[in-house]
Scaffold this motif. Structure first.
Motif, PDB file in Angstrom:
ATOM      1  N   TYR A  36       0.818  -1.204   0.000  1.00 36.88           N
ATOM      2  CA  TYR A  36       0.000   0.000   0.000  1.00 36.88           C
ATOM      3  C   TYR A  36       0.855   1.259   0.000  1.00 36.88           C
ATOM      4  O   TYR A  36       1.688   1.453   0.881  1.00 36.88           O
ATOM      5  CB  TYR A  36      -0.914  -0.006   1.236  1.00 36.88           C
ATOM      6  N   ALA A  68       1.316   4.799   0.894  1.00 38.28           N
ATOM      7  CA  ALA A  68       0.699   5.809   1.769  1.00 38.28           C
ATOM      8  C   ALA A  68       1.169   7.210   1.395  1.00 38.28           C
ATOM      9  O   ALA A  68       0.423   8.184   1.522  1.00 38.28           O
ATOM     10  CB  ALA A  68       1.022   5.514   3.226  1.00 38.28           C
ATOM     11  N   PRO A 118      -9.001  13.821   2.684  1.00 42.92           N
ATOM     12  CA  PRO A 118      -9.909  12.784   3.182  1.00 42.92           C
ATOM     13  C   PRO A 118      -9.156  11.722   3.978  1.00 42.92           C
ATOM     14  O   PRO A 118      -7.931  11.650   3.917  1.00 42.92           O
ATOM     15  CB  PRO A 118     -10.505  12.197   1.910  1.00 42.92           C
ATOM     16  N   SER A 168      -1.608  11.790   8.254  1.00 39.86           N
ATOM     17  CA  SER A 168      -0.963  11.395   9.518  1.00 39.86           C
ATOM     18  C   SER A 168       0.401  10.781   9.263  1.00 39.86           C
ATOM     19  O   SER A 168       1.342  11.006  10.019  1.00 39.86           O
ATOM     20  CB  SER A 168      -1.812  10.375  10.274  1.00 39.86           C
ATOM     21  N   THR A 169       0.511  10.007   8.190  1.00 41.91           N
ATOM     22  CA  THR A 169       1.790   9.377   7.868  1.00 41.91           C
ATOM     23  C   THR A 169       2.842  10.458   7.609  1.00 41.91           C
ATOM     24  O   THR A 169       3.959  10.384   8.119  1.00 41.91           O
ATOM     25  CB  THR A 169       1.637   8.444   6.649  1.00 41.91           C
ATOM     26  N   GLU A 201      -5.273  15.973  14.231  1.00 44.64           N
ATOM     27  CA  GLU A 201      -6.709  16.038  14.566  1.00 44.64           C
ATOM     28  C   GLU A 201      -6.902  16.301  16.058  1.00 44.64           C
ATOM     29  O   GLU A 201      -7.608  15.546  16.729  1.00 44.64           O
ATOM     30  CB  GLU A 201      -7.411  14.717  14.191  1.00 44.64           C
ATOM     31  N   GLN A 253      -8.297  -1.796   3.377  1.00 45.42           N
ATOM     32  CA  GLN A 253      -7.320  -2.403   4.268  1.00 45.42           C
ATOM     33  C   GLN A 253      -8.034  -3.412   5.153  1.00 45.42           C
ATOM     34  O   GLN A 253      -9.104  -3.138   5.634  1.00 45.42           O
ATOM     35  CB  GLN A 253      -6.719  -1.334   5.188  1.00 45.42           C
TER      36      GLN A 253
HETATM   37  N1  ATP Z   1       1.383   1.308  10.384  1.00 41.22           N
HETATM   38  C1  ATP Z   1       0.624   1.107   9.310  1.00 41.22           C
HETATM   39  N2  ATP Z   1       0.532  -0.117   8.743  1.00 41.22           N
HETATM   40  C2  ATP Z   1      -0.209  -0.338   7.641  1.00 41.22           C
HETATM   41  N3  ATP Z   1      -0.922   0.622   7.024  1.00 41.22           N
HETATM   42  C3  ATP Z   1      -0.889   1.857   7.521  1.00 41.22           C
HETATM   43  C4  ATP Z   1      -0.115   2.170   8.697  1.00 41.22           C
HETATM   44  N4  ATP Z   1      -0.272   3.491   8.964  1.00 41.22           N
HETATM   45  C5  ATP Z   1      -1.098   3.977   8.008  1.00 41.22           C
HETATM   46  N5  ATP Z   1      -1.467   3.008   7.149  1.00 41.22           N
HETATM   47  C6  ATP Z   1      -2.333   3.173   5.964  1.00 41.22           C
HETATM   48  O1  ATP Z   1      -1.847   4.233   5.173  1.00 41.22           O
HETATM   49  C7  ATP Z   1      -2.923   5.019   4.667  1.00 41.22           C
HETATM   50  C8  ATP Z   1      -2.706   6.461   5.023  1.00 41.22           C
HETATM   51  O2  ATP Z   1      -2.906   6.604   6.412  1.00 41.22           O
HETATM   52  P1  ATP Z   1      -2.868   7.982   7.167  1.00 41.22           P
HETATM   53  O3  ATP Z   1      -3.185   7.727   8.591  1.00 41.22           O
HETATM   54  O4  ATP Z   1      -1.617   8.690   6.843  1.00 41.22           O
HETATM   55  O5  ATP Z   1      -4.075   8.754   6.479  1.00 41.22           O
HETATM   56  P2  ATP Z   1      -4.814  10.040   6.958  1.00 41.22           P
HETATM   57  O6  ATP Z   1      -4.954  10.884   5.759  1.00 41.22           O
HETATM   58  O7  ATP Z   1      -4.149  10.613   8.144  1.00 41.22           O
HETATM   59  O8  ATP Z   1      -6.223   9.472   7.320  1.00 41.22           O
HETATM   60  P3  ATP Z   1      -6.973   9.453   8.713  1.00 41.22           P
HETATM   61  O9  ATP Z   1      -7.522  10.823   8.852  1.00 41.22           O
HETATM   62  O10 ATP Z   1      -8.011   8.420   8.511  1.00 41.22           O
HETATM   63  O11 ATP Z   1      -5.930   9.084   9.729  1.00 41.22           O
HETATM   64  C9  ATP Z   1      -4.193   4.453   5.262  1.00 41.22           C
HETATM   65  O12 ATP Z   1      -4.861   3.701   4.283  1.00 41.22           O
HETATM   66  C10 ATP Z   1      -3.721   3.587   6.395  1.00 41.22           C
HETATM   67  O13 ATP Z   1      -4.560   2.486   6.573  1.00 41.22           O
END
Ligand code: ATP
Length: 341
Positions: A14, A16, A35, A41-42, A157, A340
């Motif tokens: 995946y 990210a 969204p 967050s990553t 958040e 996921q």
């Molecule tokens: N440690 C991890 N292991 C596997 N997948 C992950 C991990 N951390 C994040 N992901 C996946 O990476 C993608 C991006 O996640 P991220 O948390 O960065 O998104 P986001 O924009 O902050 O969304 P949210 O607001 O839902 O947290 C998501 O589909 C998440 O499931």
């Protein structure tokens, strides 16, 4: 300045983050808006050192921080769910980072008092975290993050778990706080109103990349894509163009370039009136006009009116953007974001 260059991150197969670059100016409050699952967050966690990028670099105030551990990055974090020591008072929680750094007691007391005043918790110093409301806990978390005088504040958040009214209050409070302390701040949010109302700059994320960066007005007035336009405000589609509902003018008379439509519904929202219309092509369009304009047109269901795109913000639809919730939208979302498990 925080400078992110060409950062990519995969979790298994995946993707990210896909080659993301971003600059956060010194002293600014920048929002990462997008969204759920877009990678906000990553990216924040990589900047904070809580996650390692597969490739790319992170520079904080001119120093390459890519391989620096989080505790040495001089960063304050606040997450959606507050983390506090339950057996410690609010004062001790806020002082924690300073106490473990063995700062002189008088200095700690002075700084903690000042912070408690800034976050409006001066009268709550002796309470325990479970004697605070959700909003007060998040303010305590912010005071605690600021206590060690971080060079960067990362907020994920921070108001996400609070009800709408408290969220709005804290949003305004955060903006005032930022004006007082001026720490370079990156705020993750999926709430466009939150981002628009407090951020100096917004980086709009979608699907592992940054779509556009700009101040709220630039993004709203000059979106670079249908996605950004739709994420920052409602859009209607009028003859192959995406238009904001308040940029659609209605007239009673036929004129050159105007589109004939029938009024399906008139919804009074106070000062503004939403008018749902059906074009002769069968397409549905929503216009938002003032009450005075609606009164002048004496709009009623079944009336025929003429529409024009009056505003300057319009994009040509080169790619069909399915309306949220339609089967096409669900298919598109599934195609770009594998679920996921
Ligand atoms: N440690 C991890 N292991 C596997 N997948 C992950 C991990 N951390 C994040 N992901 C996946 O990476 C993608 C991006 O996640 P991220 O948390 O960065 O998104 P986001 O924009 O902050 O969304 P949210 O607001 O839902 O947290 C998501 O589909 C998440 O499931």
């Amino acid at each position: 300045m925080i400078s992110v260059k060409g950062v990519s991150k995969q979790f298994g197969d995946y993707v990210a983050l896909d080659d993301v670059s971003l600059e956060v100016p010194d002293g600014s409050l920048t929002a990462l808006l997008g969204p759920s699952g877009s990678g906000k967050s990553t990216l924040l966690r990589i900047i904070g050192g809580l996650e390692t990028a597969d490739s790319g670099s992170v520079e904080i105030h001119g120093v390459d921080a890519t391989n620096v551990p989080p505790q040495r990055r001089e960063i304050g974090f606040v997450f959606q769910h507050y983390a506090a020591f339950k057996h410690m008072t609010v004062r001790d929680n806020v002082a924690f980072g300073l106490t473990i750094r063995r700062k002189p007691k008088a200095e700690v007391a002075e700084r903690v008092d000042r912070l408690l005043r800034i976050v409006g918790l001066a009268g709550y110093a002796k309470r325990y975290p479970n004697q605070l409301s959700g909003g007060q806990r998040q303010r305590m978390a912010l005071a605690r993050a600021l206590a060690v005088e971080p060079r960067v504040l990362l907020l994920d958040e921070p108001f996400g778990a609070l009800d709408a009214k408290v969220r709005t209050e804290l949003r305004e409070w955060l903006r005032r706080l930022h004006e007082e302390v001026h720490v370079t701040t990156l705020l993750v949010t999926h709430d466009q109103e939150e981002a628009m109302s407090i951020a100096d700059d917004i980086a709009v994320m979608d699907n592992a990349h940054i779509e556009q960066v700009g101040n709220p007005r630039e993004l709203y007035d000059n979106p670079s894509s249908a996605f950004v336009m739709g994420f920052l405000g409602e859009v209607s589609q009028l003859a192959g163009r995406l238009v904001r509902p308040h940029d659609i003018a209605l007239g009673a008379e036929s004129e050159d370039g105007a589109h004939e439509a029938m009024v399906s519904r008139v919804i009074h929202l106070g000062f503004e009136v939403r008018v749902e219309l059906m074009l002769t092509s069968g397409e549905a369009v929503t216009a938002q006009i003032t009450r005075t304009e609606a009164d002048e047109l004496e709009l009623g269901q079944g009336d025929i009116v003429w529409l024009r795109a009056a505003g300057t913000t319009a994009l040509h639809v080169d790619e069909q953007v399915p309306a949220a919730g339609t089967p096409e939208a669900v298919d598109a979302a599934e195609a770009t974001q594998p679920s996921q498990s």
